[in-house]
Design a protein around this motif. Structure first.
Motif, short mmCIF file in Angstrom:
data_model
loop_
_atom_site.label_atom_id
_atom_site.label_comp_id
_atom_site.label_asym_id
_atom_site.label_seq_id
_atom_site.Cartn_x
_atom_site.Cartn_y
_atom_site.Cartn_z
N ARG A 6 -1.95 16.84 5.04
CA ARG A 6 -2.42 16.67 3.66
C ARG A 6 -1.91 15.32 3.17
O ARG A 6 -0.80 14.93 3.47
N SER A 7 -2.73 14.64 2.37
CA SER A 7 -2.36 13.28 1.97
C SER A 7 -2.40 13.11 0.46
O SER A 7 -3.17 13.75 -0.24
N VAL A 8 -1.55 12.23 0.00
CA VAL A 8 -1.54 11.83 -1.40
C VAL A 8 -1.74 10.32 -1.46
O VAL A 8 -1.14 9.57 -0.68
N LEU A 9 -2.62 9.90 -2.34
CA LEU A 9 -2.87 8.48 -2.57
C LEU A 9 -2.20 8.12 -3.89
O LEU A 9 -2.44 8.77 -4.91
N VAL A 10 -1.36 7.10 -3.86
CA VAL A 10 -0.63 6.68 -5.05
C VAL A 10 -1.17 5.32 -5.46
O VAL A 10 -0.98 4.32 -4.76
N TRP A 11 -1.85 5.29 -6.61
CA TRP A 11 -2.43 4.05 -7.12
C TRP A 11 -1.35 3.30 -7.89
O TRP A 11 -0.83 3.76 -8.89
N LEU A 12 -1.03 2.10 -7.41
CA LEU A 12 0.02 1.28 -7.99
C LEU A 12 -0.58 0.16 -8.82
O LEU A 12 -1.45 -0.57 -8.36
N THR A 13 -0.07 0.03 -10.04
CA THR A 13 -0.39 -1.12 -10.87
C THR A 13 0.93 -1.75 -11.27
O THR A 13 1.98 -1.11 -11.22
N GLU A 14 0.88 -2.98 -11.69
CA GLU A 14 2.09 -3.73 -11.99
C GLU A 14 2.94 -3.06 -13.07
O GLU A 14 4.15 -3.09 -13.02
N SER A 15 2.31 -2.42 -14.03
CA SER A 15 3.07 -1.87 -15.16
C SER A 15 3.43 -0.40 -15.03
O SER A 15 4.26 0.09 -15.78
N THR A 16 2.83 0.32 -14.09
CA THR A 16 3.05 1.77 -14.04
C THR A 16 3.55 2.30 -12.70
O THR A 16 3.79 3.49 -12.56
N TRP A 17 3.74 1.44 -11.72
CA TRP A 17 4.02 1.91 -10.36
C TRP A 17 5.27 2.76 -10.22
O TRP A 17 5.25 3.72 -9.44
N PRO A 18 6.39 2.49 -10.92
CA PRO A 18 7.58 3.33 -10.69
C PRO A 18 7.34 4.81 -11.00
O PRO A 18 7.75 5.69 -10.23
N ALA A 19 6.65 5.10 -12.10
CA ALA A 19 6.38 6.49 -12.46
C ALA A 19 5.48 7.16 -11.44
O ALA A 19 5.67 8.35 -11.11
N CYS A 20 4.52 6.44 -10.91
CA CYS A 20 3.61 7.00 -9.91
C CYS A 20 4.34 7.31 -8.61
O CYS A 20 4.15 8.37 -8.01
N VAL A 21 5.17 6.38 -8.17
CA VAL A 21 5.94 6.60 -6.93
C VAL A 21 6.89 7.77 -7.09
O VAL A 21 6.99 8.63 -6.21
N LEU A 88 9.98 4.93 -2.73
CA LEU A 88 9.51 6.20 -2.18
C LEU A 88 10.50 6.76 -1.18
O LEU A 88 10.73 7.96 -1.11
N ASP A 89 11.05 5.88 -0.36
CA ASP A 89 12.11 6.23 0.60
C ASP A 89 11.68 7.28 1.62
O ASP A 89 12.44 8.19 1.95
N ARG A 90 10.44 7.17 2.08
CA ARG A 90 9.95 7.99 3.19
C ARG A 90 8.77 7.28 3.81
O ARG A 90 8.20 6.37 3.18
N PRO A 91 8.39 7.65 5.00
CA PRO A 91 7.29 6.93 5.66
C PRO A 91 6.01 6.97 4.82
O PRO A 91 5.70 7.98 4.19
N CYS A 92 5.32 5.85 4.81
CA CYS A 92 4.08 5.76 4.05
C CYS A 92 3.21 4.66 4.63
O CYS A 92 3.68 3.79 5.36
N GLU A 93 1.96 4.72 4.27
CA GLU A 93 1.02 3.65 4.61
C GLU A 93 0.86 2.79 3.37
O GLU A 93 0.82 3.29 2.25
N ARG A 94 0.79 1.48 3.56
CA ARG A 94 0.56 0.56 2.46
C ARG A 94 -0.84 0.00 2.61
O ARG A 94 -1.21 -0.49 3.68
N ARG A 95 -1.60 0.05 1.53
CA ARG A 95 -2.97 -0.42 1.59
C ARG A 95 -3.23 -1.35 0.42
O ARG A 95 -3.01 -1.00 -0.74
N GLU A 96 -3.72 -2.53 0.72
CA GLU A 96 -4.08 -3.51 -0.32
C GLU A 96 -5.57 -3.78 -0.23
O GLU A 96 -6.08 -4.16 0.82
N LEU A 97 -6.26 -3.55 -1.34
CA LEU A 97 -7.70 -3.76 -1.39
C LEU A 97 -8.02 -4.82 -2.45
O LEU A 97 -7.20 -5.11 -3.32
N HIS A 98 -9.22 -5.35 -2.37
CA HIS A 98 -9.70 -6.34 -3.34
C HIS A 98 -11.06 -5.91 -3.83
O HIS A 98 -11.85 -5.35 -3.08
N GLY A 99 -11.32 -6.18 -5.09
CA GLY A 99 -12.62 -5.86 -5.64
C GLY A 99 -12.50 -5.31 -7.05
O GLY A 99 -11.48 -5.49 -7.72
#
Length: 155
Positions: A6-21, A88-99
């Motif tokens: 099962r997977s969770v996608l965490v959308w990171l933005t410059e101003s809100t990322w700590p709460a999401c993580v 996050l302090d656990r294994p994760c995938e990092r994904r950077e997209l543009h658009g």
């Protein structure tokens, strides 16, 4: 991901990322975590078009502010993804997209079991105004459940 994960996608933005993580780490016991940052290329494109339009054919490519903004955006995104992975302090995938941000987030959420994102509008006005345009679009169109968290104050 392996079958049955099962997977969770965490959308990171410059101003809100700590709460999401933190929400993904503390409230989402999923096997696979994907940290996502989407860079909106419109600002760099506008700078490039303004530069070429103002100076015509006599411009120097090395001075194009659009190219510099793209490079800075890529560096900032990589640093944000690195900081988020560390937090996050656990294994994760990092994904950077543009658009177009909201469209890219919805597309990326297609295979996820949960999307974590944060409110990004007016904090003192609960309701529709507590979501910015892109977040409202994502919440309305996400193809999976959404965990919507309040961002922290200044960190």
């Amino acid at each position: 991901m392996a079958d049955g994960e099962r997977s969770v996608l965490v959308w990171l933005t410059e101003s809100t990322w700590p709460a999401c993580v933190d929400a993904a780490r503390d409230r989402a016991p999923y096997d696979a975590v994907v940290l996502l940052h989407v860079s909106d290329d419109e600002v760099a494109a506008a700078a490039h078009h303004a530069y070429t339009g103002l100076l015509g054919r006599g411009h120097h490519p090395g001075r194009d502010p659009g190219a510099r903004l793209e490079a800075l955006s890529g560096t900032a995104a990589a640093e944000l993804l690195e900081a988020a992975a560390h937090r996050l302090d656990r294994p994760c995938e990092r994904r950077e997209l543009h658009g177009r941000v909201e469209h890219e987030v919805v597309r990326a959420a297609a295979g996820a079991d949960l999307l974590v994102c944060a409110r990004d509008g007016e904090r003192d006005r609960p309701g529709p105004h507590s979501l910015g345009h892109a977040t409202r679009f994502v919440v309305d169109h996400a193809p999976c459940p959404v965990l919507l968290v309040w961002p922290y104050g200044e960190e």
